[in-house]
Write a protein that holds these residues in place. Structure first.
Motif, PDB file in Angstrom:
ATOM      1  N   VAL A 193     -29.514 -57.620 -64.533  1.00  0.00           N
ATOM      2  CA  VAL A 193     -28.988 -58.791 -63.773  1.00  0.00           C
ATOM      3  C   VAL A 193     -28.316 -58.239 -62.438  1.00  0.00           C
ATOM      4  O   VAL A 193     -28.014 -57.153 -62.313  1.00  0.00           O
ATOM      5  CB  VAL A 193     -27.928 -59.462 -64.606  1.00  0.00           C
ATOM      6  N   LEU A 194     -28.027 -59.181 -61.380  1.00  0.00           N
ATOM      7  CA  LEU A 194     -27.408 -58.778 -60.289  1.00  0.00           C
ATOM      8  C   LEU A 194     -25.716 -58.720 -60.548  1.00  0.00           C
ATOM      9  O   LEU A 194     -25.125 -59.379 -61.473  1.00  0.00           O
ATOM     10  CB  LEU A 194     -27.657 -59.942 -59.259  1.00  0.00           C
ATOM     11  N   ASP A 195     -25.298 -57.779 -59.936  1.00  0.00           N
ATOM     12  CA  ASP A 195     -23.903 -57.249 -59.825  1.00  0.00           C
ATOM     13  C   ASP A 195     -23.305 -57.171 -58.661  1.00  0.00           C
ATOM     14  O   ASP A 195     -23.634 -56.340 -58.086  1.00  0.00           O
ATOM     15  CB  ASP A 195     -23.668 -56.196 -60.905  1.00  0.00           C
ATOM     16  N   ALA A 196     -22.478 -58.078 -58.384  1.00  0.00           N
ATOM     17  CA  ALA A 196     -21.707 -57.860 -57.116  1.00  0.00           C
ATOM     18  C   ALA A 196     -19.990 -57.550 -57.206  1.00  0.00           C
ATOM     19  O   ALA A 196     -19.399 -58.138 -56.389  1.00  0.00           O
ATOM     20  CB  ALA A 196     -21.889 -59.355 -56.201  1.00  0.00           C
ATOM     21  N   SER A 197     -19.784 -57.020 -58.365  1.00  0.00           N
ATOM     22  CA  SER A 197     -18.302 -56.843 -58.790  1.00  0.00           C
ATOM     23  C   SER A 197     -17.863 -55.721 -57.715  1.00  0.00           C
ATOM     24  O   SER A 197     -16.392 -55.852 -57.590  1.00  0.00           O
ATOM     25  CB  SER A 197     -18.188 -56.411 -60.206  1.00  0.00           C
ATOM     26  N   ASP A 198     -18.473 -55.104 -57.127  1.00  0.00           N
ATOM     27  CA  ASP A 198     -17.833 -53.974 -56.245  1.00  0.00           C
ATOM     28  C   ASP A 198     -17.907 -54.266 -54.826  1.00  0.00           C
ATOM     29  O   ASP A 198     -17.712 -53.427 -53.789  1.00  0.00           O
ATOM     30  CB  ASP A 198     -18.420 -52.617 -56.590  1.00  0.00           C
ATOM     31  N   GLY A 199     -18.235 -55.640 -54.647  1.00  0.00           N
ATOM     32  CA  GLY A 199     -18.423 -56.114 -53.241  1.00  0.00           C
ATOM     33  C   GLY A 199     -19.901 -55.935 -52.422  1.00  0.00           C
ATOM     34  O   GLY A 199     -20.039 -56.366 -51.447  1.00  0.00           O
ATOM     35  N   ARG A 200     -20.693 -55.201 -53.274  1.00  0.00           N
ATOM     36  CA  ARG A 200     -22.119 -55.228 -52.811  1.00  0.00           C
ATOM     37  C   ARG A 200     -23.057 -55.497 -54.218  1.00  0.00           C
ATOM     38  O   ARG A 200     -22.628 -55.367 -55.261  1.00  0.00           O
ATOM     39  CB  ARG A 200     -22.719 -53.606 -52.262  1.00  0.00           C
ATOM     40  N   VAL A 201     -24.236 -55.720 -53.770  1.00  0.00           N
ATOM     41  CA  VAL A 201     -25.090 -56.497 -54.884  1.00  0.00           C
ATOM     42  C   VAL A 201     -25.883 -55.481 -55.418  1.00  0.00           C
ATOM     43  O   VAL A 201     -26.637 -54.534 -54.612  1.00  0.00           O
ATOM     44  CB  VAL A 201     -26.093 -57.776 -54.110  1.00  0.00           C
ATOM     45  N   THR A 202     -25.595 -54.889 -56.493  1.00  0.00           N
ATOM     46  CA  THR A 202     -26.495 -54.126 -57.050  1.00  0.00           C
ATOM     47  C   THR A 202     -27.304 -54.553 -58.564  1.00  0.00           C
ATOM     48  O   THR A 202     -27.135 -55.869 -58.842  1.00  0.00           O
ATOM     49  CB  THR A 202     -25.854 -52.803 -57.538  1.00  0.00           C
ATOM     50  N   VAL A 203     -27.740 -53.548 -59.260  1.00  0.00           N
ATOM     51  CA  VAL A 203     -28.071 -54.247 -60.645  1.00  0.00           C
ATOM     52  C   VAL A 203     -27.354 -53.670 -61.929  1.00  0.00           C
ATOM     53  O   VAL A 203     -26.947 -52.690 -61.753  1.00  0.00           O
ATOM     54  CB  VAL A 203     -29.572 -54.066 -60.870  1.00  0.00           C
ATOM     55  N   ALA A 204     -27.314 -54.443 -62.847  1.00  0.00           N
ATOM     56  CA  ALA A 204     -26.631 -53.836 -64.114  1.00  0.00           C
ATOM     57  C   ALA A 204     -27.571 -54.370 -65.256  1.00  0.00           C
ATOM     58  O   ALA A 204     -28.491 -55.262 -65.092  1.00  0.00           O
ATOM     59  CB  ALA A 204     -25.196 -54.727 -64.295  1.00  0.00           C
ATOM     60  N   ARG A 205     -27.283 -53.719 -66.338  1.00  0.00           N
ATOM     61  CA  ARG A 205     -28.113 -53.944 -67.485  1.00  0.00           C
ATOM     62  C   ARG A 205     -27.084 -54.617 -68.628  1.00  0.00           C
ATOM     63  O   ARG A 205     -26.216 -54.000 -69.043  1.00  0.00           O
ATOM     64  CB  ARG A 205     -28.849 -52.603 -68.223  1.00  0.00           C
ATOM     65  N   GLU A 206     -27.588 -55.630 -69.054  1.00  0.00           N
ATOM     66  CA  GLU A 206     -26.998 -56.621 -70.252  1.00  0.00           C
ATOM     67  C   GLU A 206     -26.677 -55.744 -71.457  1.00  0.00           C
ATOM     68  O   GLU A 206     -27.987 -55.118 -71.706  1.00  0.00           O
ATOM     69  CB  GLU A 206     -27.123 -57.961 -70.198  1.00  0.00           C
TER      70      GLU A 206
END
Length: 219
Positions: free
Chosen positions: A206-219
């Motif tokens: 999934v997309l992850d923007a928690s640190d201010g930039r768009v990266t990916v994370a895995r659920e």
């Protein structure tokens, strides 16, 4: 137009080893390959796989386990022109031939059609990658050969100048995005429309923007 799609079967997407297992990298690389082959065919091209080992696809496959530069240049020798035994050049077909990498997960028929059109007008047309590589090209000049080391886009532009070939650069986000690093997966999730994007979502990315930039994370 014949379109050669190089594909590595032995070490697929090794730089994604931090986020994908070996089997997952193999499956993801195959999904991207299928996307590229479909896009090429939909753009009116004739896709042919140039693989380092056997691969089961519904397209013609040539196996050549040499480094990428040598394998692609062998294709160009056969299609555009090669040196005969006496050193004289024997000219092959004047029809352009294209090469598109198998990890262009964002490639669409429209983007490839732009490249093909540029390659019909110029002797050499190149779609550069974001890091200065050569993600796809079309060539009809009999003396054009590739060297994929380093910033190959600049090298290929220089080669074209040295042999007197008309050169065109095709600026395309979709063709300029090759998937090598974990951060590249975000581009596939944002812009991807085919098997590769579907594979990532099913694998839990999934997309992850928690640190201010768009990266990916895995659920």
């Amino acid at each position: 137009m014949e379109v050669i799609v190089p594909f590595s079967t032995d070490r697929p997407k090794s730089r994604l080893s931090g986020v994908l297992s070996t089997d997952e990298r193999r499956a993801f690389a195959r999904a991207m390959l299928d996307d590229v082959l479909d896009a090429v065919a939909a753009a009116g091209g004739d896709p042919r796989v140039l693989a380092t080992g056997p691969v089961d696809v519904d397209r013609p496959v040539t196996v050549d386990d040499r480094p990428l530069t040598d394998a692609v240049n062998a294709v160009l020798d056969a299609r555009l022109g090669a040196d005969g035994e006496d050193g004289a050049e024997t000219v092959g077909s004047t029809d352009p031939v294209a090469v598109a990498m198998a990890d262009l997960a964002l490639a669409t028929p429209a983007a490839l059609d732009r490249l093909f059109a540029a390659g019909r007008d110029a002797d050499v047309a190149v779609a550069p990658g974001r890091g200065g590589g050569t993600n796809a090209f079309v060539a009809s000049h009999p003396e054009f050969r590739v060297d994929y080391h380093g910033a190959s886009y600049l090298d290929h532009r220089e080669v074209a100048a040295e042999i007197g070939a008309d050169f065109a650069a095709v600026d395309s986000h979709r063709l300029g995005t090759d998937v090598d690093e974990p951060d590249d997966l975000a581009e596939v999730l944002i812009h991807g429309e085919g098997r590769a994007a579907t594979w990532l979502r099913r694998a839990g990315f999934v997309l992850d923007a928690s640190d201010g930039r768009v990266t990916v994370a895995r659920e």
